[in-house]
Design an enzyme around this catalytic site. Sequence first.
Site, PDB file in Angstrom:
ATOM      1  N   ASP A  22      -1.294 -11.927  10.669  1.00 23.54           N
ATOM      2  CA  ASP A  22      -1.544 -12.603  11.948  1.00 23.54           C
ATOM      3  C   ASP A  22      -2.994 -13.076  11.943  1.00 23.54           C
ATOM      4  OD1 ASP A  22      -2.050 -13.472  14.475  1.00 23.54           O
ATOM      5  OD2 ASP A  22      -1.325 -11.666  15.499  1.00 23.54           O
ATOM      6  N   ASP A  94      -2.693 -11.933  21.309  1.00 29.15           N
ATOM      7  CA  ASP A  94      -3.775 -11.627  20.367  1.00 29.15           C
ATOM      8  C   ASP A  94      -4.105 -10.138  20.268  1.00 29.15           C
ATOM      9  OD1 ASP A  94      -3.717 -14.387  20.438  1.00 29.15           O
ATOM     10  OD2 ASP A  94      -5.883 -14.601  20.243  1.00 29.15           O
ATOM     11  N   HIS A 137     -10.364  -6.593  27.351  1.00 31.36           N
ATOM     12  CA  HIS A 137      -9.302  -7.583  27.647  1.00 31.36           C
ATOM     13  C   HIS A 137      -8.039  -6.944  28.212  1.00 31.36           C
ATOM     14  CE1 HIS A 137     -11.660 -10.664  25.784  1.00 31.36           C
ATOM     15  NE2 HIS A 137     -11.652 -10.080  24.601  1.00 31.36           N
ATOM     16  N   ASP A 174     -20.342  -8.997  25.079  1.00 36.59           N
ATOM     17  CA  ASP A 174     -19.362  -9.477  24.098  1.00 36.59           C
ATOM     18  C   ASP A 174     -19.197 -10.992  24.310  1.00 36.59           C
ATOM     19  OD1 ASP A 174     -16.744  -8.230  22.433  1.00 36.59           O
ATOM     20  OD2 ASP A 174     -16.350 -10.159  23.397  1.00 36.59           O
ATOM     21  N   HIS A 176     -16.532 -12.726  24.281  1.00 37.93           N
ATOM     22  CA  HIS A 176     -15.316 -13.104  24.994  1.00 37.93           C
ATOM     23  C   HIS A 176     -15.405 -12.650  26.444  1.00 37.93           C
ATOM     24  CE1 HIS A 176     -14.023 -12.681  20.722  1.00 37.93           C
ATOM     25  NE2 HIS A 176     -13.363 -13.808  20.993  1.00 37.93           N
ATOM     26  N   ASP A 267     -19.827  -9.674  18.783  1.00 30.17           N
ATOM     27  CA  ASP A 267     -19.355 -10.980  18.329  1.00 30.17           C
ATOM     28  C   ASP A 267     -20.215 -12.087  18.938  1.00 30.17           C
ATOM     29  OD1 ASP A 267     -18.354 -10.387  20.836  1.00 30.17           O
ATOM     30  OD2 ASP A 267     -16.254 -10.437  20.225  1.00 30.17           O
ATOM     31  N   TYR A 307     -17.348  -8.887  14.609  1.00 26.78           N
ATOM     32  CA  TYR A 307     -16.466  -9.021  13.453  1.00 26.78           C
ATOM     33  C   TYR A 307     -17.165  -9.454  12.173  1.00 26.78           C
ATOM     34  CZ  TYR A 307     -13.598  -8.572  17.499  1.00 26.78           C
ATOM     35  OH  TYR A 307     -13.086  -8.093  18.668  1.00 26.78           O
TER      36      TYR A 307
HETATM   37  C1  X5A Z   1     -12.696  -7.269  21.922  1.00 32.48           C
HETATM   38  C2  X5A Z   1     -12.650  -8.663  21.375  1.00 32.48           C
HETATM   39  C3  X5A Z   1     -11.353 -10.610  20.897  1.00 32.48           C
HETATM   40  C4  X5A Z   1      -9.980 -11.117  20.812  1.00 32.48           C
HETATM   41  C5  X5A Z   1      -9.947 -12.514  20.236  1.00 32.48           C
HETATM   42  C6  X5A Z   1      -8.546 -13.032  20.106  1.00 32.48           C
HETATM   43  N1  X5A Z   1     -11.468  -9.283  21.400  1.00 32.48           N
HETATM   44  N2  X5A Z   1      -8.506 -14.401  19.695  1.00 32.48           N
HETATM   45  O1  X5A Z   1     -13.643  -9.167  20.908  1.00 32.48           O
HETATM   46 ZN    ZN Z   2     -15.159 -10.194  21.793  1.00 32.92          ZN
END
Ligand code: X5A
Ligand code: ZN
Length: 675
Positions: A22, A94, A137, A174, A176, A267, A307
């Site tokens: 994935d 995701d 999330h 973060d 996101h 990230d 990441y």
């Molecule tokens: C915790 C976090 C990111 C998910 C990205 C999915 N989640 N495209 O960084």
């Molecule tokens: Zn993130």
Amino acid sequence: MAARTALVYDEEMTRYKLLWVDPACKVEVPERLTVSYAALKARGLAARCVALPVRGATDEDVLLVHSEEYLEAVKQTPHMDLEGLMKFTQQYGDVYFHPNIYHCATLAIGATLQLVDSVMTGKVRNGMALVRPPGHHSQRSAANGFCVFNNVAIAALYAKKHYDVKRVLIVDWDIHHGQGVQYCFEEDPSVLYFSWHRYEHQSFWPNLQESDYDTVGKGKGLGFNINLPWNKVGMNNSDYLSAFFHVLLPVAYEFSPDLVFVSAGFDSAIGDPEGHMCATPDVFAHLTHLLMSLAGGKLCAVLEGGYNLTSLPQSVCQTVQTLLGDPTPEMSGLDRPCLSALESIQNVRAAHHQYWSCFRHTAVVPVREPSTKRCRSEGGEDGGEKREEGEAEDKPEDLVWPEPLSRPAPAVRTAVAFLPGVRSSVPQGCQRLEETSPASAAISEELRDQLAKDVKDEKILQCLTNVLSLLDKVEKKEVRNGLAVVSDVSLAATFALRHALSSTAHRVLLVLVGDAEPPADSGDGRVFLVQFCSKEPEGQKSLYYLPVCLKKGPAGRCGFVHAVLGLVLPLAYQYSPGLVLVALAEGSGVDVAAWAQLTSLLQGVAQGRMLTLMQGCEEDTLRATAASLMGEPTSALGPTGTLIPEDARVLERERKRLQGRWGLLQTAVAAQDKN
Ligand code: X5A
Ligand code: ZN
């Protein structure tokens, strides 16, 4: 209590992984934790922390945020086969499941709660939990974005339930949007949620309209949800620090939390394949430092994303090292934020101007339409423009950046010198300057030669000797900072400046609080003078001079704090001095707690090299200052109250005057840059 920092980690949380192909989930790997923990060990940071064991979460803990149906469903996943797991996974976005992820998810909550318990019981001052799976999330009845249970949301409610915590701040750095946290606290004024996130006008995951700056909370929670969308990739240290100075910190101080959580996803660091941003790992040292003056230092950092297996461990180390109290790294080359960042900052300030007094008096340029409803081309701005996605020549993974420098701390943090003959007690842990050391005798001789004509008074001579001895210790890195009680703060500041510029520092930031005569302007930009005073000087003002003339007494305290956050800090960071001199004149009328915040926050620049000069102050001011220099938590200010219009006008006038030269002061897009 000795300053202590907790580190919560358990290898068990590395024992799950993606079992099928994935592309959306392939970056969320067990090595994220192993490399982070290994880096903390390799730098000797893990050994300096209090290692806390994780624990399992109870159903009761999980149910603080999630539904029973969802908990029961996730509880089935350890018994599923591959096909069952894939099917279960498909209901959500995701994210992936694994037979061991439920177990790890309960440990991730438990790790976070262990951290909360030890911070709230005073066992440690602050700490970090290294966890997988992340949390921000996940929603009441849904896993999402690699997250199963919402660790930080659960911990915020847990802290309110089990301790005397009235207000919680969650800072989500973060890259996101933690929409799960937003949904959880949308209507809750006791939890202030701040998130910045890659957004690109809603084209970036999770592509939600409610991630934009105009989502500000609902009902009683209006104003307590702050979204700062980044509409371009490539945001850098200046953009991030601007967001702190001009959005997060003013609101956070006005809110005055009892406890701070950081949803610490990395990230948002350079090299990340998700974030595509350009902020370097050392910026997290500063973001952490700037939050450590809130809530009496009670800060819980909890890992979310991150990441890039190089920038992630570096950023984790920067964060933990700052929590431990080591000197912050030098941040040079800061500049104004890019136009896109400025526009986002301006928009979020405008969207919140009715909820927070710190934004109330800034000119509210008509809010442009929320970015999702607008399609503008933003190319062609001068300086620091960011690339649009797609034009990026480099993959973020291919970027290289220098490894953060080590951050050695002098053996002694703080040395103090009192007036000759005064036997004040030395604050715990401070070194008392020996009046008769050979070094100080030599300095004294030198001074006598230099000053014989002007200074006859033995007492003054001794004060100046103390000041120069302290500077000498700072320069030799024997001590990080110093405090001198002096009989004439103007004279002491003049001598300290002269001495520092000739040896210790290429540039000195002098912050003078009170109406004492400032040293003469050097005229060459090697000194930046900030003066909190009661009357404006006449005539032309230099671009290396910031006078702040506010209402005296309790009413002016709010102005003082906002001047520090919105003007002094950005100036200090962009000016990047080698030494900070802070001088308190007699009868300045400054509030002790606000003054201590100033000395705490300014330790973020010049690698914490600071000399504090104080004239005729009370014992408690002295104690609070020494404590702040020692890195002890500054007692929380309490809500700052309302910024009075007159003070707001003074601050905005100075911002306008200086922002051309000092771009980090900018809070809005300049008129000529609008299109
Ligand atoms: C915790 C976090 C990111 C998910 C990205 C999915 N989640 N495209 O960084
Ligand atoms: Zn993130």
